[in-house]
Design a protein around this motif. Structure first.
Motif, PDB file in Angstrom:
ATOM      1  N   VAL A  35      -3.037   0.526  -4.045  1.00 13.59           N
ATOM      2  CA  VAL A  35      -4.232   0.845  -3.263  1.00 13.59           C
ATOM      3  C   VAL A  35      -5.068  -0.410  -3.008  1.00 13.59           C
ATOM      4  O   VAL A  35      -5.738  -0.518  -1.977  1.00 13.59           O
ATOM      5  CB  VAL A  35      -5.074   1.928  -3.973  1.00 13.59           C
ATOM      6  CG1 VAL A  35      -6.338   2.236  -3.205  1.00 13.59           C
ATOM      7  CG2 VAL A  35      -4.250   3.187  -4.139  1.00 13.59           C
ATOM      8  N   PHE A  42       0.837  -1.205   0.000  1.00 13.94           N
ATOM      9  CA  PHE A  42       0.000   0.000   0.000  1.00 13.94           C
ATOM     10  C   PHE A  42       0.872   1.256   0.000  1.00 13.94           C
ATOM     11  O   PHE A  42       0.650   2.184  -0.779  1.00 13.94           O
ATOM     12  CB  PHE A  42      -0.944  -0.004   1.207  1.00 13.94           C
ATOM     13  CG  PHE A  42      -1.772   1.242   1.319  1.00 13.94           C
ATOM     14  CD1 PHE A  42      -2.877   1.419   0.506  1.00 13.94           C
ATOM     15  CD2 PHE A  42      -1.450   2.236   2.225  1.00 13.94           C
ATOM     16  CE1 PHE A  42      -3.651   2.581   0.592  1.00 13.94           C
ATOM     17  CE2 PHE A  42      -2.210   3.386   2.324  1.00 13.94           C
ATOM     18  CZ  PHE A  42      -3.311   3.558   1.512  1.00 13.94           C
ATOM     19  N   GLU A  43       1.883   1.254   0.863  1.00 13.88           N
ATOM     20  CA  GLU A  43       2.765   2.419   0.968  1.00 13.88           C
ATOM     21  C   GLU A  43       3.555   2.644  -0.318  1.00 13.88           C
ATOM     22  O   GLU A  43       3.967   3.764  -0.613  1.00 13.88           O
ATOM     23  CB  GLU A  43       3.706   2.268   2.164  1.00 13.88           C
ATOM     24  CG  GLU A  43       2.980   2.383   3.487  1.00 13.88           C
ATOM     25  CD  GLU A  43       3.822   2.006   4.695  1.00 13.88           C
ATOM     26  OE1 GLU A  43       4.956   1.477   4.516  1.00 13.88           O
ATOM     27  OE2 GLU A  43       3.341   2.237   5.826  1.00 13.88           O
ATOM     28  N   LYS A  77      -8.279   4.292   4.688  1.00 12.59           N
ATOM     29  CA  LYS A  77      -7.024   4.658   3.997  1.00 12.59           C
ATOM     30  C   LYS A  77      -7.192   4.533   2.488  1.00 12.59           C
ATOM     31  O   LYS A  77      -6.752   5.405   1.733  1.00 12.59           O
ATOM     32  CB  LYS A  77      -5.875   3.758   4.467  1.00 12.59           C
ATOM     33  CG  LYS A  77      -5.388   4.060   5.848  1.00 12.59           C
ATOM     34  CD  LYS A  77      -4.245   3.112   6.233  1.00 12.59           C
ATOM     35  CE  LYS A  77      -3.840   3.333   7.668  1.00 12.59           C
ATOM     36  NZ  LYS A  77      -2.669   2.503   8.028  1.00 12.59           N
ATOM     37  N   GLY A  78      -7.801   3.441   2.050  1.00 12.51           N
ATOM     38  CA  GLY A  78      -7.998   3.239   0.620  1.00 12.51           C
ATOM     39  C   GLY A  78      -8.943   4.266   0.025  1.00 12.51           C
ATOM     40  O   GLY A  78      -8.699   4.792  -1.067  1.00 12.51           O
ATOM     41  N   CYS A 130     -13.139   0.603  -1.664  1.00 16.31           N
ATOM     42  CA  CYS A 130     -12.992   0.936  -0.246  1.00 16.31           C
ATOM     43  C   CYS A 130     -14.110   1.873   0.202  1.00 16.31           C
ATOM     44  O   CYS A 130     -14.637   1.733   1.299  1.00 16.31           O
ATOM     45  CB  CYS A 130     -11.620   1.564   0.012  1.00 16.31           C
ATOM     46  SG  CYS A 130     -10.248   0.380  -0.022  1.00 16.31           S
ATOM     47  N   GLY A 141       2.228   2.226  -3.215  1.00 12.14           N
ATOM     48  CA  GLY A 141       1.288   2.688  -4.228  1.00 12.14           C
ATOM     49  C   GLY A 141       0.219   1.712  -4.672  1.00 12.14           C
ATOM     50  O   GLY A 141      -0.583   2.032  -5.543  1.00 12.14           O
ATOM     51  N   GLN A 168      -9.473   7.239   1.051  1.00 12.90           N
ATOM     52  CA  GLN A 168      -8.807   8.549   1.015  1.00 12.90           C
ATOM     53  C   GLN A 168      -7.884   8.696  -0.188  1.00 12.90           C
ATOM     54  O   GLN A 168      -7.526   9.805  -0.560  1.00 12.90           O
ATOM     55  CB  GLN A 168      -8.053   8.792   2.323  1.00 12.90           C
ATOM     56  CG  GLN A 168      -9.001   9.019   3.485  1.00 12.90           C
ATOM     57  CD  GLN A 168      -8.309   8.992   4.842  1.00 12.90           C
ATOM     58  OE1 GLN A 168      -7.233   8.436   5.019  1.00 12.90           O
ATOM     59  NE2 GLN A 168      -8.963   9.601   5.828  1.00 12.90           N
ATOM     60  N   THR A 169      -7.522   7.582  -0.819  1.00  7.97           N
ATOM     61  CA  THR A 169      -6.720   7.641  -2.041  1.00  7.97           C
ATOM     62  C   THR A 169      -7.608   7.601  -3.282  1.00  7.97           C
ATOM     63  O   THR A 169      -7.112   7.629  -4.395  1.00  7.97           O
ATOM     64  CB  THR A 169      -5.709   6.478  -2.122  1.00  7.97           C
ATOM     65  OG1 THR A 169      -6.406   5.254  -2.301  1.00  7.97           O
ATOM     66  CG2 THR A 169      -4.834   6.412  -0.899  1.00  7.97           C
ATOM     67  N   GLY A 170      -8.938   7.469  -3.072  1.00 10.00           N
ATOM     68  CA  GLY A 170      -9.880   7.482  -4.182  1.00 10.00           C
ATOM     69  C   GLY A 170     -10.385   6.118  -4.618  1.00 10.00           C
ATOM     70  O   GLY A 170     -11.065   6.016  -5.635  1.00 10.00           O
ATOM     71  N   ASP A 171     -10.078   5.065  -3.867  1.00  7.97           N
ATOM     72  CA  ASP A 171     -10.515   3.727  -4.259  1.00  7.97           C
ATOM     73  C   ASP A 171     -12.017   3.549  -4.012  1.00  7.97           C
ATOM     74  O   ASP A 171     -12.480   3.615  -2.870  1.00  7.97           O
ATOM     75  CB  ASP A 171      -9.729   2.666  -3.488  1.00  7.97           C
ATOM     76  CG  ASP A 171     -10.092   1.268  -3.937  1.00  7.97           C
ATOM     77  OD1 ASP A 171      -9.546   0.826  -4.963  1.00  7.97           O
ATOM     78  OD2 ASP A 171     -10.933   0.632  -3.269  1.00  7.97           O
TER      79      ASP A 171
END
Length: 176
Positions: A96, A91-92, A121-122, A130, A94, A124-127
């Motif tokens: 997702v 994840f860290e 967390k996912g 999630c 990249g 918040q990255t746009g997934d």
């Protein structure tokens, strides 16, 4: 099962040549071929060896697949802690999808709060997957206090990005 048609065999040959030339992403693809019996007889042990090599080389998909193997106890001894470590690294780096996988796996293992945190967390990255699962968490109180309004917000966010399942879930939430 094995899929050994000419295209599958050709794909495996190309992955193997890329791997011989130093492309470590190809190690993940070769692992998947062995995992799924594409162009070669299915062999999970060989697949895991390729995932280990790719993970150790810093390839996010290799880390993800190796983490899943540890969490599931496939070929390697089941070790949830090590699985979470590899998924976190993935994840860290990249990937997702690792947040989604961790969310599902941890929630199914009864660790609802930790699963919720990974969905967040996912998301918040746009997934969108999630986001959808955050909607489910809020709707059913899985790892978080039940909150239908927040569930609807997450479903709506995912639906706006084209997630048909979230569109359905939003409708079902409003209908009930």
């Amino acid at each position: 099962g094995s899929r050994d048609d000419a295209n599958a065999v050709a794909a495996l040959d190309l992955y193997q040549e890329a791997y011989r030339l130093g492309n470590m992403q190809a190690a993940v693809s070769i692992g998947r071929c062995y995992d799924d019996g594409i162009g070669v007889k299915r062999d999970e042990g060989t697949a895991v060896q390729y995932y280990i090599e790719a993970a150790n080389a810093g390839i996010p998909d290799g880390m993800h697949n190796l983490g899943f193997c540890y969490m599931d106890g496939r070929v390697v001894e089941k070790n949830e802690e090590l699985g979470v470590q590899w998924m976190t690294k993935s994840f860290e780096a990249g990937n997702v999808y690792s947040a989604y996988t961790l969310g599902i796996t941890l929630q199914q293992a009864g660790q609802k709060e930790l699963g919720f945190e990974w969905y967040l967390k996912g998301a918040q990255t746009g997934d969108v997957w999630c986001m959808e699962n955050l909607g489910l968490c809020y709707q059913h109180g899985w790892g978080v206090e039940q909150d239908y309004e927040t569930a609807a917000e997450w479903y709506e966010e995912a639906a706006e990005q084209g997630n048909a399942d979230s569109q359905y879930m939003l409708g079902a939430l409003y209908a009930n």
